[in-house]
Design an enzyme around this catalytic site. Structure first.
Site, PDB file in Angstrom:
ATOM      1  N   LYS A 103      29.458  37.624  14.448  1.00 22.72           N
ATOM      2  CA  LYS A 103      29.028  35.568  13.913  1.00 22.72           C
ATOM      3  C   LYS A 103      30.123  34.869  13.347  1.00 22.72           C
ATOM      4  O   LYS A 103      29.862  35.282  11.839  1.00 22.72           O
ATOM      5  CB  LYS A 103      27.594  35.333  13.664  1.00 22.72           C
ATOM      6  N   GLU A 156      30.934  45.837  11.315  1.00 23.70           N
ATOM      7  CA  GLU A 156      29.271  45.004  10.617  1.00 23.70           C
ATOM      8  C   GLU A 156      28.688  45.785  12.484  1.00 23.70           C
ATOM      9  O   GLU A 156      27.205  45.679  11.870  1.00 23.70           O
ATOM     10  CB  GLU A 156      29.914  43.495  11.365  1.00 23.70           C
ATOM     11  N   LYS A 216      29.495  35.701  18.834  1.00 21.82           N
ATOM     12  CA  LYS A 216      29.752  34.310  18.995  1.00 21.82           C
ATOM     13  C   LYS A 216      30.036  33.851  18.292  1.00 21.82           C
ATOM     14  O   LYS A 216      30.371  34.408  16.920  1.00 21.82           O
ATOM     15  CB  LYS A 216      27.599  34.399  18.800  1.00 21.82           C
TER      16      LYS A 216
END
Length: 327
Positions: A197, A235, A250
């Site tokens: 993100k 991640e 995202k």
């Protein structure tokens, strides 16, 4: 010596029937997940000014849009809530009487086969607008936030959610939520992690829609630098090790390279969030007559499918489902 004529490779020139036979990717209604905003109050259906064609629904009217999505063949939704109260800890996020929990119970009772996902975060539930607990100096307390996220996820599972989707980007939140769910006997509730993100400028219309813009500072300390790709893979690998069932990128459109890398490297379904800024730009350009809304939307979402996305979370979902039915 024999001479052979020069062979020039030719581009395939075919009609639509032939094109469909050799098409490598195809956008389908079952790829779509529709975001729905539920709010406190009664008899509310109000268009969101920053997201034209998208609405705030009170719980007593949310079944209207869920029925519409179901009838169009959409198999999954994700709920975002606007609470009736806010505080420094975001305690309304795990209140069983707040809009998300109440809506989940209602929706699952009427549509037991529909996949219901819920956003697990604190930004729209806190007075300060950040995704976690803050120090007096305004720094996010990562570890202290994890116990709060556990409460949110468990409350959603108790209401009947099939998937919880932590979007906060705190380190270790997937592991904490997985343990909390398992301890409460929700082993079958899946986690869709916002694994990559980014700290993006594409989120503006959403923050206006849920009143979640930070009152001070920004979220760069816990959202990713748009310049980084290897970090996204690291991640994501951590999220998978901690128990993520679905991994997400995202925003979607500016990060299709990340989607492709994640699809190639990890044995997990990849979701993308076709975020509010991406949606709003198409809506604005179409309103001005600059683009064909149907064609550009389908092309945009197809690019996400081609890059490797299995799930596409998009505000276009209802329109796309109608367009695909007519093809």
């Amino acid at each position: 010596m024999a001479h052979f004529p020069y062979y020039r490779p030719r581009r395939m020139r075919t009609n639509e029937a032939m094109r469909s036979l050799v098409r490598e990717n195809e956008l389908q209604v079952t790829d779509l997940m529709y975001p729905i905003f539920v709010v406190a109050g009664e008899n509310i259906k109000e268009e969101i000014s920053s997201l034209p064609g998208t609405y705030h629904f009170s719980v007593d009217r949310v079944l209207e849009v869920v029925q519409e999505a179901w009838d169009l063949g959409i198999k999954g939704i994700i709920l975002f809530g606007l609470p009736s109260y806010k505080d420094d800890f975001g305690s309304s996020a795990w209140d069983e009487n707040e809009p998300v929990q109440t809506a989940v119970r209602l929706i699952k009772d009427k549509f037991p086969e529909l996949v219901v996902a819920t956003d697990v975060c604190l930004c729209q539930y806190t007075e300060h607008g950040h995704c976690g607990q803050l120090t007096e100096d305004g720094e996010v307390l990562n570890d202290a936030t994890l116990s709060l996220l556990e409460k949110v996820a468990v409350s959603h599972a108790q209401a009947g959610a099939d998937i919880v989707a932590p979007s906060d980007m705190m380190d270790g939140r997937v592991l904490a939520i997985r343990h909390a769910l398992d301890q409460h006997y929700f082993e079958n509730v899946a986690i869709m992690a916002y694994s990559a993100k980014y700290a993006s400028a594409y989120y503006g219309p959403f923050r206006a829609a849920v009143s979640s813009a930070p009152k001070q500072g920004d979220r760069k300390s816990y959202q990713m630098d748009p310049a980084n790709s290897l970090e996204a893979l690291r991640e994501t690998e951590l999220d998978i090790q901690e128990g993520a069932d679905i991994i997400m990128v995202k925003p979607a459109l500016a990060y299709l390279d990340i989607v492709a890398q994640m699809k190639a490297q990890f044995n997990r379904p990849v979701a993308v969030y076709n975020v509010s800024g991406e949606y709003a730009m198409i809506k604005a350009a179409a309103k001005m007559g600059l683009v064909d809304e149907e064609k550009i939307t389908l092309e945009t979402l197809l690019s996400m499918k081609r890059a490797g996305a299995k799930i596409i979370i998009t505000y276009h979902a209802l329109d796309v489902a109608r367009w695909l039915q007519n093809k």
